[in-house]
Design a protein around this motif. Structure first.
Motif, PDB file in Angstrom:
ATOM      1  N   THR A 177       2.326  -1.049 -11.852  1.00 51.13           N
ATOM      2  CA  THR A 177       1.775  -2.070 -10.958  1.00 51.13           C
ATOM      3  C   THR A 177       2.822  -2.519  -9.951  1.00 51.13           C
ATOM      4  O   THR A 177       2.552  -2.610  -8.748  1.00 51.13           O
ATOM      5  N   TYR A 178       4.031  -2.796 -10.455  1.00 53.09           N
ATOM      6  CA  TYR A 178       5.119  -3.220  -9.576  1.00 53.09           C
ATOM      7  C   TYR A 178       5.526  -2.104  -8.612  1.00 53.09           C
ATOM      8  O   TYR A 178       5.830  -2.355  -7.439  1.00 53.09           O
ATOM      9  N   GLU A 179       5.546  -0.869  -9.100  1.00 48.47           N
ATOM     10  CA  GLU A 179       5.956   0.248  -8.230  1.00 48.47           C
ATOM     11  C   GLU A 179       4.967   0.438  -7.092  1.00 48.47           C
ATOM     12  O   GLU A 179       5.360   0.660  -5.942  1.00 48.47           O
ATOM     13  N   ILE A 180       3.677   0.359  -7.405  1.00 44.82           N
ATOM     14  CA  ILE A 180       2.663   0.454  -6.344  1.00 44.82           C
ATOM     15  C   ILE A 180       2.848  -0.691  -5.358  1.00 44.82           C
ATOM     16  O   ILE A 180       2.799  -0.500  -4.135  1.00 44.82           O
ATOM     17  N   GLY A 181       3.104  -1.891  -5.885  1.00 41.16           N
ATOM     18  CA  GLY A 181       3.340  -3.043  -5.016  1.00 41.16           C
ATOM     19  C   GLY A 181       4.530  -2.835  -4.094  1.00 41.16           C
ATOM     20  O   GLY A 181       4.491  -3.217  -2.913  1.00 41.16           O
ATOM     21  N   ALA A 182       5.581  -2.214  -4.613  1.00 45.54           N
ATOM     22  CA  ALA A 182       6.778  -1.966  -3.802  1.00 45.54           C
ATOM     23  C   ALA A 182       6.474  -1.021  -2.647  1.00 45.54           C
ATOM     24  O   ALA A 182       6.887  -1.253  -1.506  1.00 45.54           O
ATOM     25  N   TRP A 183       5.710   0.046  -2.925  1.00 45.10           N
ATOM     26  CA  TRP A 183       5.437   1.019  -1.862  1.00 45.10           C
ATOM     27  C   TRP A 183       4.396   0.527  -0.879  1.00 45.10           C
ATOM     28  O   TRP A 183       4.450   0.862   0.315  1.00 45.10           O
ATOM     29  N   VAL A 184       3.462  -0.310  -1.327  1.00 43.21           N
ATOM     30  CA  VAL A 184       2.531  -0.942  -0.384  1.00 43.21           C
ATOM     31  C   VAL A 184       3.311  -1.893   0.525  1.00 43.21           C
ATOM     32  O   VAL A 184       3.088  -1.948   1.739  1.00 43.21           O
ATOM     33  N   SER A 185       4.265  -2.632  -0.048  1.00 46.36           N
ATOM     34  CA  SER A 185       5.107  -3.544   0.738  1.00 46.36           C
ATOM     35  C   SER A 185       5.933  -2.776   1.761  1.00 46.36           C
ATOM     36  O   SER A 185       6.051  -3.198   2.919  1.00 46.36           O
ATOM     37  N   PHE A 186       6.496  -1.638   1.345  1.00 42.65           N
ATOM     38  CA  PHE A 186       7.262  -0.797   2.274  1.00 42.65           C
ATOM     39  C   PHE A 186       6.361  -0.302   3.413  1.00 42.65           C
ATOM     40  O   PHE A 186       6.781  -0.250   4.570  1.00 42.65           O
ATOM     41  N   SER A 187       5.122   0.040   3.077  1.00 39.89           N
ATOM     42  CA  SER A 187       4.175   0.527   4.083  1.00 39.89           C
ATOM     43  C   SER A 187       3.839  -0.574   5.097  1.00 39.89           C
ATOM     44  O   SER A 187       3.773  -0.326   6.303  1.00 39.89           O
TER      45      SER A 187
END
Length: 306
Positions: free
Chosen positions: A247-257
């Motif tokens: 969940t956190y990893e997906i959040g990190a890459w959405v934030s980067f996007s």
């Protein structure tokens, strides 16, 4: 004296017998049986290459299964499938995480190699921030691989090295090409700073969950327990989902996007989210099957949803 049973060992490919092995009855784990099979019958694949099953086309037995739990008796058959050349999990992780770091930083530090004369144009602050985010993420992953992760399996098929590296290195080149491009246009800085804060929070959360998972398993064992939150408030996500690290990893890459407003980054985030959701659903099913008292309110990866 300890009673022993005799098991017939066959090749899962053609049903030809390798021979027979005598093993202690009772709580002998399948992981120990694999080692014993290779030690007794030298023509069998190395223990790390073996997948054991009770039927020719049956499911692979888990290392934590025991002869007793499988109700095996003397004279029963065990089929051995050769998994092919193996490579260490840690080796694969180091390769798949070191590659993106090197690839991204080539685009960032040596843009003239990719963009030619256009590389002389000034670089936006957002491009510098994005490079910092990418570096932090993969340096963190490398350090976790070396110092944090405890792998339940020693090896994986060698082909996974090429598959994983192609995915990570290829997507990194795609994302890096666009974010470091001389014509890259940054979103407004309010968006950038907000997304950077979310990225940092998700990276910290991901790290916190990895530490909590590590502490569940004593060194040198394959003990499995229900994962729960520890004293770190970022691990409270365990109360809602089985795989908060995803969940956190997906959040990190959405934030980067969002930070870069780059289509390539969004595609990478979506591809990663899709794969991690598949993994999370499988882990969630296994947890519920393995632990009868598993918390019912938990979802697999997205709180209250999935």
């Amino acid at each position: 004296t300890e009673s022993k049973m005799e098991l017939e060992i066959l090749n899962a490919k053609n049903s030809k017998p390798y021979g027979k092995v005598k093993v202690p009855s009772g709580a002998t784990p399948i992981g120990d049986l694999r080692a014993l099979i290779h030690k007794t019958l030298k023509q069998t694949p190395h223990a790390n290459r073996q997948s054991l099953r009770l039927e020719l086309k049956g499911k692979s037995l888990k290392d934590t299964d025991t002869l007793e739990s499988l109700s095996l008796r003397s004279g029963d058959k065990i089929y051995v499938k050769d998994l092919g050349p193996q490579i260490g999990w840690k080796t694969v992780f180091l390769a798949e995480y070191a590659g993106p770091l090197i690839v991204y930083l080539i685009f960032y530090f040596r843009p003239e190699l990719v963009y030619g004369k256009a590389a002389s144009l000034p670089i936006s602050l957002t491009t510098h921030i994005a490079a910092g985010c990418y570096t932090v993420h993969y340096v963190k992953r490398l350090l976790e691989t070396i110092f944090v992760h405890r792998f339940s399996h020693a090896t994986m098929p060698l082909r996974n090295l090429f598959k994983n590296c192609t995915y990570y290195w290829g997507f990194t080149a795609y994302v890096s090409y666009h974010v470091n491009h001389p014509q890259f246009t940054s979103p407004c800085m309010c968006t950038v700073w907000g997304a950077l804060g979310a990225f940092a929070l998700c990276e910290l959360g991901n790290f916190s969950v990895h530490i909590a998972l590590r502490n569940l398993r004593p060194p040198g064992t394959k003990v499995r327990k229900i994962p729960v939150a520890d004293g770190n408030p970022l691990t409270k996500l365990f109360d809602l989902v089985s795989c908060p690290n995803y969940t956190y990893e997906i959040g990190a890459w959405v934030s980067f996007s969002v930070l870069t407003s780059c289509l390539a980054a969004y595609l990478f985030a979506f591809a990663g989210a899709f794969q991690m959701t598949i993994w999370a659903l499988a882990k969630h099913r296994n947890y519920k099957k393995e632990f009868k008292d598993y918390p019912r309110q938990r979802r697999s990866i997205f709180p209250f949803v999935l």
